[in-house]
Enzyme design. Structure first.
Site, PDB file in Angstrom:
ATOM      1  N   VAL A  45     -68.169  18.871 -45.481  1.00 45.91           N
ATOM      2  CA  VAL A  45     -68.944  18.348 -46.614  1.00 45.91           C
ATOM      3  C   VAL A  45     -67.994  17.672 -47.596  1.00 45.91           C
ATOM      4  CG1 VAL A  45     -70.485  18.909 -48.529  1.00 45.91           C
ATOM      5  CG2 VAL A  45     -70.661  20.180 -46.375  1.00 45.91           C
ATOM      6  N   GLU A 127     -56.970  34.539 -49.723  1.00 39.48           N
ATOM      7  CA  GLU A 127     -55.501  34.547 -49.757  1.00 39.48           C
ATOM      8  C   GLU A 127     -54.943  33.286 -50.397  1.00 39.48           C
ATOM      9  OE1 GLU A 127     -52.279  35.957 -49.962  1.00 39.48           O
ATOM     10  OE2 GLU A 127     -53.158  37.173 -48.370  1.00 39.48           O
ATOM     11  N   LYS A 203     -54.828  33.166 -61.627  1.00 37.27           N
ATOM     12  CA  LYS A 203     -54.174  33.840 -60.500  1.00 37.27           C
ATOM     13  C   LYS A 203     -53.811  35.277 -60.850  1.00 37.27           C
ATOM     14  CE  LYS A 203     -52.276  29.404 -58.987  1.00 37.27           C
ATOM     15  NZ  LYS A 203     -51.062  28.548 -58.958  1.00 37.27           N
TER      16      LYS A 203
END
Length: 426
Positions: A45, A127, A203
């Site tokens: 997409v 990850e 993060k």
């Protein structure tokens, strides 16, 4: 014996998405051997098909629904970016009972716990959301699962690390290095998301959720970027044996967790301080294992795609661990330490009129807040009749240094807002 086939729907075919498609194709036999099945991109997409980059050997559409409603697609890989639109895509994939893989740190910073609840036993791989190709999520969630995590110190933004490294090695000022970083593609045309620390905050929140089970939002984290760093600060670091890095820091003390992102002076012997350039590194200290250090490429299409595909392989092996690492509620309800109560040693840079009695006024203000001076230097300023005062303090709490800085800024002899950098000794 023919291997089973696993069909992937790729939402987003930019730098990372294109790399995922390329690696899955080029390393197909190796990945199939590791996963136990052939992994194929069934469709992709893009927002605008006319602007799609690359020569893809699978159908491309502009409709997300074509992937989400396709019953033959086994895993949805969301690499489109953004927060709320990406969250809606993630929810729809999970409601359709499709495992999800994402690299979207911003979306996870706000919605990771909601996704965990929606997913139930469906696997979610993320990850690639922290430190690119470094497998820090698996290290925290699985490899260090037997440990209470005492602290995390992370260089988790390559743009800032590159800028500070060039400033240190070449003696040039921030703006000049930033311009070079933009020319090389290490920094965006609007670099504020990186240089103001917001990227690091997203993060850090993901890492802290896995380490501590703590649910905080970006607005809750002490955040300071690198835009005020000058060569005076770099010179001070060299003279007194410090590295200067932008760090994401998570520390457990009692039943509280500190979360903060800011420029940090680190002692020369700190291993993480030796990481230069665009590279990332994360130091994790566990109560049983001690310090472990993870180093590698924190960004880039191939490095990030490597982490995305590692999640796909893990899901293909039918191994499903809890998204944030806890099958049951954590044994203690850890709380976020209020920013005002965080303690540190501090470095201050103050531009003042060059006249007698200035240091005495500043020392008096610091003394009123129970802050003692550890080191002091005076440098000439480029501004005539002005001096630059550089000093460090012993450990004190954040609220007191903030009060003292406001008082110092309000002095008639102070000619610019004082700059403060925290000092850490991991």
């Amino acid at each position: 014996m023919e291997k089973k086939q696993l069909n992937i729907g790729l939402i987003g075919l930019g730098v990372v998405g294109s790399s995922v498609a390329k690696i899955l194709k080029n390393n197909q036999e190796l990945i199939a051997a590791r996963a136990g099945c052939n992994i194929i991109v069934k469709s992709g997409v893009v927002r605008d098909i006319s602007k799609a980059r690359g020569d893809f050997d699978f159908p491309i559409t502009a409709r997300v629904e074509d992937v989400l409603e396709d019953k033959e697609i086994d895993i949805v890989v969301e690499l489109a970016g953004g927060v709320e639109v990406a969250f809606e895509i993630a929810k729809k994939a999970l409601f359709a009972s499709k495992p999800l893989v994402t690299a979207n740190k911003a979306m996870l910073a706000y919605h990771r716990y909601e996704l965990e609840q929606i997913a139930g036993n469906l696997p979610i791989g993320f990850e690639a959301s922290v430190a690119g190709g470094i497998p820090i999520i698996k290290a925290l969630r699985d490899g260090l699962g037997a440990n209470h995590i005492l602290s995390i110190y992370g260089i988790i933004n390559g743009t800032c690390n590159y800028i500070l490294t060039r400033m240190k090695n070449e003696g040039v000022e921030y703006q000049k290095v930033l311009q070079k970083a933009q020319e090389l593609g290490y920094a965006e045309s609007d670099p504020s998301f990186d240089v103001e620390g917001f990227d690091c905050v997203h993060k850090l929140l993901i890492l802290a959720s896995i380490a501590y089970g703590i649910n905080a939002k970006p607005e809750d984290v002490l955040t300071q970027g690198i835009t005020e760093i000058t060569q005076e600060d770099i010179a001070f670091a060299k003279e007194f044996g410090y590295h200067l890095k932008l760090l994401g820091i998570a520390k457990k003390s009692g039943e509280e967790v500190e979360l903060r992102v800011h420029p940090t002076f680190l002692p020369k012997e700190a291993m993480i301080g030796k990481v230069d350039g665009v590279m990332n590194a994360i130091s994790v200290v566990g109560d049983s294992v001690g310090e472990t250090l993870y180093y590698g490429a924190g960004a880039g299409g191939d490095a990030t795609a490597s982490a995305v595909i590692s999640d796909i392989i893990e899901i293909a092996r039918t191994k499903s661990s809890p998204m944030l690492g806890f099958k049951n509620p954590f044994e203690k309800d850890l709380k976020l330490k209020p920013i005002a109560q965080i303690s540190s040693a501090y470095y201050l840079r103050i531009l003042v009129l060059d006249k007698s009695g200035v240091l005495a006024k500043i020392a008096t203000i610091l003394g009123e807040e129970d802050i003692s001076i550890e080191t002091f230097l005076q440098r000439p300023s480029k501004v005539q009749n002005h001096s630059i005062l550089l000093l460090t303090t012993h450990i004190c709490i954040e609220s007191k240094i903030k009060i003292a800085l406001k008082k110092i800024e309000d002095l008639e002899v102070t000619k610019a807002k004082p700059v403060m950098i925290r000092i850490e000794k991991p």
